[in-house]
Design a protein around this motif. Structure first.
Motif, PDB file in Angstrom:
ATOM      1  N   MET A 173      13.822   4.322  -0.377  1.00 30.11           N
ATOM      2  CA  MET A 173      13.163   3.608  -1.477  1.00 30.11           C
ATOM      3  C   MET A 173      13.403   2.098  -1.431  1.00 30.11           C
ATOM      4  N   ASP A 174      14.454   1.653  -0.726  1.00 31.56           N
ATOM      5  CA  ASP A 174      14.707   0.217  -0.613  1.00 31.56           C
ATOM      6  C   ASP A 174      13.619  -0.490   0.205  1.00 31.56           C
ATOM      7  N   GLU A 175      12.836   0.278   0.948  1.00 28.90           N
ATOM      8  CA  GLU A 175      11.798  -0.309   1.800  1.00 28.90           C
ATOM      9  C   GLU A 175      10.466  -0.511   1.080  1.00 28.90           C
ATOM     10  N   GLU A 183      -0.221  -2.297  -0.829  1.00 31.96           N
ATOM     11  CA  GLU A 183       0.401  -1.066  -1.343  1.00 31.96           C
ATOM     12  C   GLU A 183      -0.541   0.130  -1.157  1.00 31.96           C
ATOM     13  N   LYS A 184      -1.809  -0.079  -1.420  1.00 34.07           N
ATOM     14  CA  LYS A 184      -2.791   1.000  -1.226  1.00 34.07           C
ATOM     15  C   LYS A 184      -2.871   1.395   0.246  1.00 34.07           C
ATOM     16  N   ARG A 185      -2.941   0.394   1.104  1.00 34.25           N
ATOM     17  CA  ARG A 185      -3.029   0.658   2.550  1.00 34.25           C
ATOM     18  C   ARG A 185      -1.804   1.434   3.029  1.00 34.25           C
ATOM     19  N   LEU A 186      -0.620   1.032   2.565  1.00 30.59           N
ATOM     20  CA  LEU A 186       0.611   1.711   2.953  1.00 30.59           C
ATOM     21  C   LEU A 186       0.613   3.166   2.468  1.00 30.59           C
ATOM     22  N   LEU A 187       0.189   3.404   1.232  1.00 25.11           N
ATOM     23  CA  LEU A 187       0.140   4.786   0.724  1.00 25.11           C
ATOM     24  C   LEU A 187      -0.821   5.643   1.546  1.00 25.11           C
ATOM     25  N   LEU A 188      -1.954   5.085   1.934  1.00 19.78           N
ATOM     26  CA  LEU A 188      -2.903   5.835   2.770  1.00 19.78           C
ATOM     27  C   LEU A 188      -2.292   6.152   4.137  1.00 19.78           C
TER      28      LEU A 188
END
Length: 191
Positions: A36-38, A10-15
């Motif tokens: 948001m479904d992804e 989740e952190k990697r995706l947000l970055l």
């Protein structure tokens, strides 16, 4: 304390999404359209975040929200773009700078009031390195993330700098009781 820390993925995706948002913003493209479904439930929950940009170790932009009002993933994307283009302390990031930026995300807990009776209480009760601090005086308001303690470890100096950031005299915190709130962050950054 962050109750439910984000996973590594989740952190990697947000970055990654923050970087993509910056690339789009500096090239005058529309923001990402997020489905948001992804995303995981944690990224879809309302969340407040600050996005900090540095270039060669120097601050290049920092914008965020103190209160959660939209899904965390959307909050991060919007504040990444804003940190690149709208931080009044800096000129907007140019497209050729993006590759040199380092991105840091700070996910905030909900700020809580921090009552105190006199300035000495404030100095004694603050937790350097842990507490993010919000000062309010009437309509003026300013915050420092907990990471600022690394550069300004002395609580008295920390509060003086925060008063100046608010547009007030450095010693205002010693002269009157201000509204103070504190929060903690879950902080992560690009390697």
């Amino acid at each position: 304390m962050i109750a439910n820390p984000l996973s590594f993925d989740e952190k990697r995706l947000l970055l990654e999404l923050a970087r993509r948002s910056i690339e789009l913003a500096v090239n005058q493209q529309p923001l990402l359209q997020l489905d948001m479904d992804e995303f995981s439930p944690a990224l879809c929950e309302d969340g407040a975040a600050f996005v900090t940009l540095t270039e060669d170790g120097e601050l290049r932009g920092c914008i965020g929200a103190l209160e959660a009002y939209q899904p965390l993933v959307q909050d991060v994307c919007e504040h990444a773009a804003a940190a690149a283009l709208e931080d009044y302390r800096f000129l907007p990031v140019r497209p050729e700078e993006v590759a040199h930026l380092k991105i840091e995300i700070s996910r905030l807990t909900t700020p809580v009031p921090f009552p105190y009776d006199q300035p000495a209480d404030l100095l004694r009760k603050l937790r350097p390195g842990i507490d993010g601090v919000i000062l309010r005086d009437g309509i003026r308001r300013a915050t420092f993330l907990p990471q600022v303690w690394e550069d300004v470890p002395d609580p008295s100096e920390f509060l003086a700098h925060l008063c100046m950031k608010m547009g007030a005299p450095a010693n205002l915190w010693q002269k009157k009781l201000l509204q103070v709130s504190v929060y903690e962050v879950e902080e992560f950054k690009e390697e």
